[in-house]
Design a protein around this motif. Structure first.
Motif, PDB file in Angstrom:
ATOM      1  N   MET A  47       0.931  -1.094   0.105  1.00  0.00           N
ATOM      2  CA  MET A  47       0.157   0.119   0.018  1.00  0.00           C
ATOM      3  C   MET A  47       0.969   1.180  -0.125  1.00  0.00           C
ATOM      4  O   MET A  47       0.549   2.267  -0.832  1.00  0.00           O
ATOM      5  N   TRP A  48       1.967   1.474   0.882  1.00  0.00           N
ATOM      6  CA  TRP A  48       2.682   2.437   0.837  1.00  0.00           C
ATOM      7  C   TRP A  48       3.548   2.799  -0.522  1.00  0.00           C
ATOM      8  O   TRP A  48       3.587   3.762  -0.902  1.00  0.00           O
ATOM      9  N   GLY A  79      -6.011   0.645   0.732  1.00  0.00           N
ATOM     10  CA  GLY A  79      -5.180   1.165   1.743  1.00  0.00           C
ATOM     11  C   GLY A  79      -4.359   2.315   0.920  1.00  0.00           C
ATOM     12  O   GLY A  79      -4.281   3.270   1.798  1.00  0.00           O
ATOM     13  N   ILE A  83      -4.164   6.027   2.279  1.00  0.00           N
ATOM     14  CA  ILE A  83      -2.949   6.795   2.554  1.00  0.00           C
ATOM     15  C   ILE A  83      -2.884   8.167   1.618  1.00  0.00           C
ATOM     16  O   ILE A  83      -2.566   9.095   2.351  1.00  0.00           O
ATOM     17  N   ALA A  96      -3.697   3.903   6.296  1.00  0.00           N
ATOM     18  CA  ALA A  96      -3.893   2.518   5.789  1.00  0.00           C
ATOM     19  C   ALA A  96      -4.898   2.032   6.334  1.00  0.00           C
ATOM     20  O   ALA A  96      -5.845   1.349   5.993  1.00  0.00           O
ATOM     21  N   THR A 165      -4.071  -5.259   7.801  1.00  0.00           N
ATOM     22  CA  THR A 165      -4.250  -4.883   6.523  1.00  0.00           C
ATOM     23  C   THR A 165      -3.879  -5.718   5.412  1.00  0.00           C
ATOM     24  O   THR A 165      -2.646  -5.886   4.789  1.00  0.00           O
TER      25      THR A 165
END
Length: 572
Positions: A47-48, A79, A83, A96, A165
């Motif tokens: 996700m990041w 997610g 963010i 997230a 997550t």
């Protein structure tokens, strides 16, 4: 004859504020203040990477350059979108997890409405009493819906995974939504309801592949046959659902094929992973299913087994046929999974909770009271032990408890946190009030047997996620390791090759901002290796990279992990 005989007093609905409060107490602890742990750091890393990357990262899920396209992108898209929307306000980790809250609400609300619609059907109603006083259909449906949600929240297997997550968490909630749409379709077969079923199927395909959606369609067709619905009509509507599902899946498949992110073919890797998830039933999967399922599905499975026995003479009722068929099909699917994981069992929780809710009204009062007292005694005792360990780690008394609490986190210095203490104390007072209400009022409401077990489990979770959260972050997070590596990395370093796992890579990239090699990168000047301290030979430890002549810049591990070891090298 129906096995249910209840007065209206037994179907008083759980107050809405109480149900919402339980839901908040359940989902928020474990999201706020918790670092990404090894169990979900890899998913957070995807996700990041998406949120701070390019279109290629959205089409080709990866963890700071490590490909991870197997499951599908939907959970990671959600997610990453959170963010993007909330990261500036909440920070990337908590932002997230906004998607995790939404996923939890979707699963819980879907289960509630599924049980409500099944519970108010005419064939599900209790026997009419001789002098009246039986519950109204809507009241009975609401009571069963509350009961199903409480059983769902009280299940041990849901507790950890619902706070992570993960794609499997979204899959479990989408399956609950599919059950709701299946009930609405059977009540009113129409192209619209078939299309909404296709919506849930398409989301499931994008979450963890096409194997489970195919099984769900077969289960739904089986239900329509057992309930004597016309087969041609059901097949036609199944075709509509399949078309909608395919259209949704193409939202990712077509761009990925056209763009070919990083020059790669994510769809072929995704299809290959799906094919590996299905095979002939295997003894290993069967053993794992029952070994883990005994505690994973507690307390839903004993109530569900009782429901099958109590309703054994009623073979054409939707509220029994639907959850039973889905449990059977999904259980068989899991036994055909060559690499069955604990999280895969989440798929069974919604139909099991439904079945358990319809088994509870048929149980004898003595059995329900026994469950009550067991919950009160065991959960209160465990809660008291958690408090004692917290006092011991802060004060050093009793010495043995203090030693046992701190030896798992060597080097950690416990501190008193006023906010966490107040949250834990208020939750404990709430538990005491709930137990007092049960003992003093002797309520006849149906959900009394499961509100104590669910409330007690929530109490223990809150205590762990407040009083012991700093300890758990220290033991399970890679934040300390990431900062040490970042401090040892020379300025100007722009590329690191590594063999670290998904969870480690996601954590190290986030906390240390380490410049890992990208999907399309060439060889780097630095190497970060992960191996075991049990490895005796250097050749065995570093088989992934040739570090001959390389300079060792840093070596370390998490203080609580005696086996895992990291080394940072600079190539000659």
């Amino acid at each position: 004859m129906k096995p249910v005989r209840l007065p209206a007093a037994a179907t008083l609905a759980l107050p809405r504020w109480a149900l919402f409060a339980l839901g908040l107490l359940y989902i928020l602890p474990g999201l706020i203040g918790r670092d990404p742990w090894k169990s979900d750091a890899g998913s957070f890393g995807i996700m990041w990477t998406m949120a701070h990357g390019t279109l290629n990262d959205w089409l080709y899920p990866n963890i700071a350059g490590m490909a991870s396209v197997e499951e599908g992108p939907l959970a990671f898209w959600l997610g990453a979108a959170c963010i993007k929307l909330f990261g500036w306000l909440l920070g990337d980790v908590l932002a997230a997890r906004v998607s995790t809250v939404g996923i939890f609400v979707l699963g819980t609300a879907s289960l509630w409405y599924t049980a409500f619609h099944l519970g108010r059907r005419a064939e599900a109603q209790p026997l009419r009493l001789a002098f009246g006083g039986q519950p109204e259909p809507d009241d009975y449906g609401r009571t069963l819906a509350d009961t199903a949600v409480l059983i769902y929240l009280g299940s041990l297997g849901l507790l950890q995974h619902s706070h992570e997550t993960l794609a499997i968490t979204l899959q479990g909630s989408l399956l609950a939504y599919f059950l709701y749409r299946a009930v609405r379709y059977i009540e009113l077969p129409s192209p619209r309801n078939a299309s909404l079923i296709g919506l849930s199927l398409g989301a499931l395909v994008l979450t963890r592949g096409f194997i489970s959606p195919i099984a769900l369609v077969l289960a739904l067709l089986t239900c329509t046959r057992l309930l004597r619905q016309p087969l041609p009509k059901a097949l036609g509507h199944a075709g509509v659902a399949a078309l909608v599902a395919c259209a949704i899946a193409l939202v990712w498949i077509v761009p990925a094929l056209l763009v070919r992110p990083y020059g790669m073919a994510p769809i072929s890797e995704w299809i290959a992973w799906n094919a590996d998830q299905f095979g002939l039933p295997h003894w290993t999967s069967l053993k794992a299913f029952f070994r883990v399922g005994v505690w994973f599905f507690w307390p839903a499975w004993p109530f569900a087994v009782w429901a099958i026995y109590a309703w054994r003479r009623e073979r054409d009722m939707l509220h029994i046929v639907l959850p039973l068929v889905f449990v059977a099909v999904l259980a068989l699917l899991m036994m055909c999974d060559p690499v069955l994981e604990n999280g895969d069992l989440l798929k069974l929780l919604p139909p099991l909770s439904l079945m358990a809710a319809f088994g509870l009204p048929t149980m004898k009062r003595g059995a329900i009271n026994a469950i009550d007292w067991f919950s009160v005694m065991v959960l209160t005792m465990v809660g008291a032990v958690v408090w004692l360990f917290w006092v011991a780690k802060l004060t050093g008394f009793p010495p043995r408890m203090a030693n046992n609490a701190l030896k798992l986190v060597p080097g950690f210095t416990p501190e008193f946190g006023i906010v966490s203490f107040l949250v834990a104390a208020i939750t404990t007072i709430g538990w005491i009030a709930l137990v007092y209400w049960r003992i003093s009022r002797q309520p006849a409401v149906l959900w009394r047997a499961v509100v104590l077990s669910s409330g007690g489990l929530i109490l223990l979770w809150v205590l762990l996620m407040t009083l012991f959260l700093p300890d758990l972050n220290y033991a399970r997070s890679y934040a300390i390791v990431a900062r040490e590596i970042a401090a040892s990395l020379p300025a100007g370093a722009h590329c690191i090759d590594s063999n670290v796992g998904p969870a480690q890579r996601g954590s190290l990239a986030f906390y240390g901002q380490l410049p890992f090699s990208r999907v399309d990168s060439k060889a780097c000047d630095y190497v970060l290796t992960q191996d075991s301290v049990r490895a005796r030979a250097d050749k065995e430890a570093h088989h992934s990279f040739d570090v001959t002549g390389a300079t060792l810049l840093w070596e370390g591990r998490r203080p609580s992990d005696r086996d895992e070891r990291f080394r940072l090298y600079r190539k000659p």
